[in-house]
Design a protein around this motif. Sequence first.
Motif, short mmCIF file in Angstrom:
data_model
loop_
_atom_site.label_atom_id
_atom_site.label_comp_id
_atom_site.label_asym_id
_atom_site.label_seq_id
_atom_site.Cartn_x
_atom_site.Cartn_y
_atom_site.Cartn_z
N UNK A 29 29.21 -2.26 36.77
CA UNK A 29 28.36 -3.08 37.62
C UNK A 29 28.69 -4.55 37.48
N UNK A 30 27.69 -5.40 37.77
CA UNK A 30 27.89 -6.84 37.64
C UNK A 30 28.17 -7.21 36.18
N UNK A 31 29.11 -8.12 35.93
CA UNK A 31 29.32 -8.61 34.56
C UNK A 31 28.06 -9.32 34.06
N UNK A 32 27.69 -9.07 32.82
CA UNK A 32 26.50 -9.66 32.22
C UNK A 32 26.94 -10.73 31.22
N UNK A 33 26.68 -12.01 31.51
CA UNK A 33 27.06 -13.08 30.58
C UNK A 33 26.18 -13.02 29.32
N UNK A 54 11.29 -16.51 32.56
CA UNK A 54 11.57 -16.92 33.93
C UNK A 54 12.07 -18.36 33.96
N UNK A 55 13.13 -18.59 34.73
CA UNK A 55 13.79 -19.89 34.92
C UNK A 55 14.52 -20.37 33.66
N UNK A 56 14.63 -19.53 32.64
CA UNK A 56 15.34 -19.90 31.41
C UNK A 56 16.75 -19.32 31.46
N UNK A 57 17.42 -19.28 30.31
CA UNK A 57 18.80 -18.79 30.25
C UNK A 57 19.13 -18.37 28.83
N UNK A 58 20.27 -17.73 28.67
CA UNK A 58 20.66 -17.15 27.39
C UNK A 58 20.79 -18.21 26.29
N UNK A 59 21.23 -19.42 26.66
CA UNK A 59 21.42 -20.47 25.65
C UNK A 59 20.11 -20.82 24.95
N UNK A 60 19.00 -20.82 25.69
CA UNK A 60 17.72 -21.16 25.08
C UNK A 60 17.34 -20.16 24.00
N UNK A 61 17.59 -18.88 24.25
CA UNK A 61 17.27 -17.85 23.26
C UNK A 61 18.26 -17.88 22.09
N UNK A 62 19.54 -18.07 22.40
CA UNK A 62 20.55 -18.07 21.34
C UNK A 62 20.36 -19.24 20.39
N UNK A 75 22.27 -10.41 13.29
CA UNK A 75 23.04 -10.66 14.50
C UNK A 75 22.10 -10.67 15.70
N UNK A 76 22.53 -11.33 16.78
CA UNK A 76 21.72 -11.33 18.00
C UNK A 76 22.62 -11.40 19.22
N UNK A 77 22.11 -10.85 20.32
CA UNK A 77 22.79 -10.88 21.61
C UNK A 77 21.81 -11.40 22.65
N UNK A 78 22.09 -12.57 23.22
CA UNK A 78 21.26 -13.15 24.27
C UNK A 78 22.00 -13.03 25.59
N UNK A 79 21.33 -12.52 26.63
CA UNK A 79 21.99 -12.31 27.93
C UNK A 79 21.29 -13.14 29.00
N UNK A 80 22.05 -13.43 30.07
CA UNK A 80 21.46 -14.02 31.27
C UNK A 80 20.94 -12.89 32.15
N UNK A 81 19.65 -12.92 32.46
CA UNK A 81 19.07 -11.93 33.36
C UNK A 81 19.51 -12.23 34.79
N UNK A 82 19.37 -11.27 35.71
CA UNK A 82 19.76 -11.51 37.11
C UNK A 82 19.12 -12.78 37.67
#
Length: 247
Positions: A29-33, A54-62, A75-82
């Motif tokens: 499917x779509x690549x998940x950053x 909502x309106x956030x991004x993976x960098x904020x969580x990482x 370890x952690x994995x933070x992703x960008x939601x659609x």
Amino acid sequence: MRKQIHQTTHSDREVPGGRRLVLEFHAGGDPIPAILLLPRDARPAPGVLLLHGYSSRKEHMAEGVGGSLLRHGLASLAIDLPLHGTRADPLQAQAARNPLALVGLWKQALREAKLATRYLAARPEVDAGCLAIAGYSLGSFLSVMTAADDASIRAVVLAAGGDLPGGTPLAGIARAVADPVRAVRKLSGRPLLMVHGRQDRTVRPEQAERLFAAAGEPKELRWWNAGHLLPPQAIDYAGEWLRDRLG
């Protein structure tokens, strides 16, 4: 039969306490950053999937939760939601205001969260038997729904999350698609931590209390003198809590 996961690594560099990888993965499917943080320890580490609001991004969580987890050896994995982060698309976001499109995006986000859990477990640096999930606001709704259907997730952290708001004509329709109360009851004795602000006006305290009341033990609800944006102390507390639960 599960589809094979493919990945592309864009950068891999050392950071205090370990490594920071910027990558994307997909299973057709779509690549998940994503941003993957790995402790320096040679042994496989517990892993935590991080889902932003909502309106956030993976960098904020990482940079927030992920950094705290790394200091504790997780370890952690933070992703960008659609439609978030590097996947933002103003035209698609406008079209997504249609209720049917919103339902489709919600289902896509759930599929991707489940795929992200699989990807995290497949990393050789991660202990597949020691996984958790942590979500903030919108990410907390996704987290509890994802954990409800995946017994490999051993612990759950919900930050600024709770039950759906009530008293609106759309509440019943929304609950038919995503019901946090029904989901939290399926955690089946897995530890749950909720951290919430007493002055939160986005996900109100009574919503947090309803979800907490529906959850089984072991569970903990920790209050902070804050609004929807929780202080760094709440993030550190969640990091320590996950370290203690995951070993």
